[in-house]
Write a protein that holds these residues in place. Structure first.
Motif, mmCIF file in Angstrom:
data_model
loop_
_atom_site.group_PDB
_atom_site.id
_atom_site.type_symbol
_atom_site.label_atom_id
_atom_site.label_comp_id
_atom_site.label_asym_id
_atom_site.label_seq_id
_atom_site.Cartn_x
_atom_site.Cartn_y
_atom_site.Cartn_z
ATOM 1 N N ASN A 290 0.817 -1.214 0.000
ATOM 2 C CA ASN A 290 0.000 0.000 0.000
ATOM 3 C C ASN A 290 0.854 1.268 0.000
ATOM 4 O O ASN A 290 1.806 1.393 0.770
ATOM 5 C CB ASN A 290 -0.907 0.004 1.237
ATOM 6 C CG ASN A 290 -1.630 1.329 1.393
ATOM 7 O OD1 ASN A 290 -2.274 1.801 0.469
ATOM 8 N ND2 ASN A 290 -1.499 1.931 2.559
ATOM 9 N N GLU A 291 0.490 2.215 -0.874
ATOM 10 C CA GLU A 291 1.197 3.488 -0.963
ATOM 11 C C GLU A 291 0.286 4.695 -0.803
ATOM 12 O O GLU A 291 0.751 5.781 -0.470
ATOM 13 C CB GLU A 291 1.944 3.578 -2.291
ATOM 14 C CG GLU A 291 3.081 2.572 -2.390
ATOM 15 C CD GLU A 291 3.726 2.529 -3.756
ATOM 16 O OE1 GLU A 291 4.943 2.292 -3.840
ATOM 17 O OE2 GLU A 291 3.003 2.728 -4.753
ATOM 18 N N GLU A 292 -1.004 4.524 -1.047
ATOM 19 C CA GLU A 292 -1.967 5.592 -0.790
ATOM 20 C C GLU A 292 -3.358 4.991 -0.699
ATOM 21 O O GLU A 292 -3.596 3.858 -1.102
ATOM 22 C CB GLU A 292 -1.915 6.683 -1.865
ATOM 23 C CG GLU A 292 -2.379 6.255 -3.240
ATOM 24 C CD GLU A 292 -2.422 7.422 -4.227
ATOM 25 O OE1 GLU A 292 -2.879 8.515 -3.851
ATOM 26 O OE2 GLU A 292 -1.988 7.234 -5.378
ATOM 27 N N SER A 293 -4.295 5.766 -0.169
ATOM 28 C CA SER A 293 -5.654 5.281 -0.011
ATOM 29 C C SER A 293 -6.425 5.412 -1.315
ATOM 30 O O SER A 293 -6.043 6.164 -2.224
ATOM 31 C CB SER A 293 -6.373 6.070 1.087
ATOM 32 O OG SER A 293 -6.592 7.414 0.662
ATOM 33 N N LEU A 294 -7.520 4.696 -1.402
ATOM 34 C CA LEU A 294 -8.394 4.789 -2.570
ATOM 35 C C LEU A 294 -8.934 6.204 -2.717
ATOM 36 O O LEU A 294 -8.982 6.758 -3.831
ATOM 37 C CB LEU A 294 -9.551 3.789 -2.420
ATOM 38 C CG LEU A 294 -10.615 3.792 -3.516
ATOM 39 C CD1 LEU A 294 -10.010 3.524 -4.882
ATOM 40 C CD2 LEU A 294 -11.695 2.753 -3.186
ATOM 41 N N ASP A 295 -9.323 6.818 -1.604
ATOM 42 C CA ASP A 295 -9.841 8.193 -1.636
ATOM 43 C C ASP A 295 -8.799 9.155 -2.202
ATOM 44 O O ASP A 295 -9.110 10.008 -3.047
ATOM 45 C CB ASP A 295 -10.237 8.613 -0.222
ATOM 46 C CG ASP A 295 -10.734 10.051 -0.149
ATOM 47 O OD1 ASP A 295 -11.698 10.381 -0.876
ATOM 48 O OD2 ASP A 295 -10.149 10.841 0.610
ATOM 49 N N SER A 296 -7.563 9.013 -1.783
ATOM 50 C CA SER A 296 -6.485 9.880 -2.262
ATOM 51 C C SER A 296 -6.268 9.708 -3.763
ATOM 52 O O SER A 296 -6.081 10.687 -4.501
ATOM 53 C CB SER A 296 -5.194 9.557 -1.497
ATOM 54 O OG SER A 296 -4.092 10.236 -2.062
ATOM 55 N N TYR A 297 -6.305 8.463 -4.223
ATOM 56 C CA TYR A 297 -6.099 8.202 -5.654
ATOM 57 C C TYR A 297 -7.219 8.813 -6.494
ATOM 58 O O TYR A 297 -6.969 9.421 -7.538
ATOM 59 C CB TYR A 297 -6.019 6.694 -5.893
ATOM 60 C CG TYR A 297 -5.930 6.319 -7.349
ATOM 61 C CD1 TYR A 297 -4.745 6.492 -8.055
ATOM 62 C CD2 TYR A 297 -7.044 5.812 -8.026
ATOM 63 C CE1 TYR A 297 -4.666 6.155 -9.402
ATOM 64 C CE2 TYR A 297 -6.967 5.480 -9.366
ATOM 65 C CZ TYR A 297 -5.774 5.651 -10.052
ATOM 66 O OH TYR A 297 -5.714 5.330 -11.395
ATOM 67 N N LEU A 298 -8.456 8.661 -6.024
ATOM 68 C CA LEU A 298 -9.581 9.219 -6.777
ATOM 69 C C LEU A 298 -9.511 10.739 -6.827
ATOM 70 O O LEU A 298 -9.796 11.355 -7.861
ATOM 71 C CB LEU A 298 -10.907 8.768 -6.158
ATOM 72 C CG LEU A 298 -11.236 7.270 -6.227
ATOM 73 C CD1 LEU A 298 -12.663 7.025 -5.725
ATOM 74 C CD2 LEU A 298 -11.071 6.722 -7.625
ATOM 75 N N LYS A 299 -9.143 11.348 -5.718
ATOM 76 C CA LYS A 299 -9.000 12.811 -5.696
ATOM 77 C C LYS A 299 -7.943 13.268 -6.708
ATOM 78 O O LYS A 299 -8.136 14.237 -7.450
ATOM 79 C CB LYS A 299 -8.613 13.291 -4.296
ATOM 80 C CG LYS A 299 -9.754 13.357 -3.295
ATOM 81 C CD LYS A 299 -9.262 13.974 -1.982
ATOM 82 C CE LYS A 299 -10.429 14.296 -1.038
ATOM 83 N NZ LYS A 299 -11.062 13.087 -0.490
ATOM 84 N N ALA A 300 -6.805 12.581 -6.722
ATOM 85 C CA ALA A 300 -5.704 12.969 -7.606
ATOM 86 C C ALA A 300 -6.076 12.839 -9.074
ATOM 87 O O ALA A 300 -5.516 13.536 -9.924
ATOM 88 C CB ALA A 300 -4.475 12.118 -7.297
ATOM 89 N N ASN A 301 -7.039 11.967 -9.378
ATOM 90 C CA ASN A 301 -7.410 11.728 -10.774
ATOM 91 C C ASN A 301 -8.810 12.243 -11.125
ATOM 92 O O ASN A 301 -9.364 11.891 -12.169
ATOM 93 C CB ASN A 301 -7.316 10.229 -11.083
ATOM 94 C CG ASN A 301 -5.886 9.745 -11.147
ATOM 95 O OD1 ASN A 301 -5.224 9.880 -12.166
ATOM 96 N ND2 ASN A 301 -5.406 9.172 -10.047
ATOM 97 N N ASN A 302 -9.367 13.101 -10.227
ATOM 98 C CA ASN A 302 -10.671 13.742 -10.477
ATOM 99 C C ASN A 302 -11.786 12.739 -10.754
ATOM 100 O O ASN A 302 -12.624 12.948 -11.640
ATOM 101 C CB ASN A 302 -10.563 14.731 -11.641
ATOM 102 C CG ASN A 302 -9.642 15.894 -11.344
ATOM 103 O OD1 ASN A 302 -9.700 16.474 -10.252
ATOM 104 N ND2 ASN A 302 -8.777 16.233 -12.283
ATOM 105 N N ILE A 303 -11.789 11.661 -9.985
ATOM 106 C CA ILE A 303 -12.824 10.643 -10.116
ATOM 107 C C ILE A 303 -13.735 10.704 -8.895
ATOM 108 O O ILE A 303 -13.266 10.543 -7.765
ATOM 109 C CB ILE A 303 -12.214 9.239 -10.228
ATOM 110 C CG1 ILE A 303 -11.293 9.154 -11.445
ATOM 111 C CG2 ILE A 303 -13.307 8.180 -10.317
ATOM 112 C CD1 ILE A 303 -10.488 7.872 -11.495
#
Length: 371
Positions: free
Chosen positions: A93-106
């Protein structure tokens, strides 16, 4: 995280907790039955224009890692889950699902009844929906959905813009990118293939100028009939070089050979779909993601043979040309996520290439190699 609504085109509304990006988004709602693999699902270009409902209740518990992406830039339009994990725990694990979605505007929504939503889709078929704030007027949301044009350019938006090469010392493969998953590249490079990735609209003339040993037609989003230039290209090359199609590539091969396709009620999306190989009398568990299928009755007036069927609904899962070294499957032999039961199809493709080259040297006509 604040409150958010999901409004279906028929006016059905679900209220839950928003996570990821807080932007509004419209897409076709589909469901995936996989228990794991949400990172691969999020980054699969075949989900372009779609909002994915995960039927497994807890998503995000192993976080996001650098190794499991299927593309660099995700094109999914939203994610729906019963419960999202805020504190993932996994050695990769390197980041949360929430963080990834935020970074990719999803955008995402959690805390809704995903079983109810899935039952609605199974009963009425896939439908479009919109993420909105809780103070948005329902009638306005439904009107916005109705007035938003259905996407027809998904393949164009996810295909590579320019050709590029992944070097190797083995067979020279041209990979036509309709929304390619990186898993396909991994399987070819594992077999030392020299791969040239080309855009979806690359002409038959330009492909043949590359002198390929074989041509692969990748997966991709949307209706295969929205890519007429690809159908024309396949028609022009199929007499000259072995062809292997996966998912959308399978449908395009069928159309190029005179068969027909149709939109399914709710499609196949998951990592546990049983498929029977009619030639080998074996059953495989496969990973699938498609909303269109080849019509079984349309094969009768073509030179295509049915090779595999879905055991759940008896839809077409595999075909091969009766004379030429061309074949395809509807599912994903590269898995990612899913079982690796059908990885051998990449070896079958290379076997077809070898047989084709032997036939040319011996001056004999091409005969299909049974898969």
């Amino acid at each position: 995280m604040g409150k958010r609504q999901l409004v279906l085109e028929d006016g059905t509304t679900f209220t839950g907790t928003g996570f990821g990006s807080m932007e509004q988004s419209i897409g076709e709602v589909v469901f995936n039955t996989g228990m794991t693999g949400y990172q691969e699902i999020l980054s699969d270009p075949s989900y372009c224009g779609q909002i994915v409902t995960m039927t497994y209740p807890l998503i995000g518990n192993y976080g996001i890692n650098r190794d499991d992406f299927e593309t660099i830039t995700p094109s999914i339009h939203g994610l729906i889950v019963k419960e999202v994990c805020d504190t993932p725990s996994n050695f990769r694990n390197e980041e949360s699902l929430d963080s990834y979605l935020k970074a990719n505007n999803i955008p995402g929504i959690a805390g809704i009844d995903t079983r109810k939503l899935t039952k609605i889709i199974r009963k009425h078929g896939t439908m479009r929906a919109m993420f909105t704030s809780t103070d948005q007027v329902l009638e306005e949301s439904v009107l916005t959905i109705e007035q938003t044009q259905v996407m027809k350019d998904q393949v164009e938006s996810v295909s590579t813009i320019k050709p590029y090469v992944v070097p190797g010392r083995g067979y020279r493969i041209v990979l036509v990118d309709f929304g390619m998953k990186h898993g396909i590249l991994r399987e070819l490079t594992k077999r030392y293939c020299h791969v040239t990735v080309v855009p979806y609209h690359y002409s038959a003339e330009n492909i043949l100028r590359l002198k390929p040993d074989g041509v692969m037609l990748t997966n991709g989003p949307g209706d295969p009939k929205d890519v007429p230039e690809a159908i024309e290209m396949i028609t022009s090359i199929i007499d000259s070089v072995p062809v292997f199609g996966i998912c959308l590539g399978h449908q395009l091969l069928a159309l190029a050979c005179g068969a027909d396709t149709e939109k399914m009620k709710f499609g196949h999306r998951g990592s546990n779909h049983p498929v029977k190989d009619l030639l080998e009398n074996k059953t495989y568990i496969t990973s699938q993601n498609h909303g269109y299928a080849v019509r079984l009755d349309s094969l009768s007036n073509t030179k295509l043979e049915l090779t595999q069927i879905a055991l759940n609904d008896h839809t077409v899962e595999g075909i091969q040309h009766s004379i030429l070294p061309a074949f395809s499957v509807q599912y994903h032999p590269e898995s990612s996520p899913g079982p690796e039961d059908t990885n051998h199809l990449f070896d079958e493709f290379l076997s077809k290439i070898k047989s084709h080259q032997t036939n040319i040297k011996e001056g004999t006509s091409c005969q299909s190699v049974k898969i």
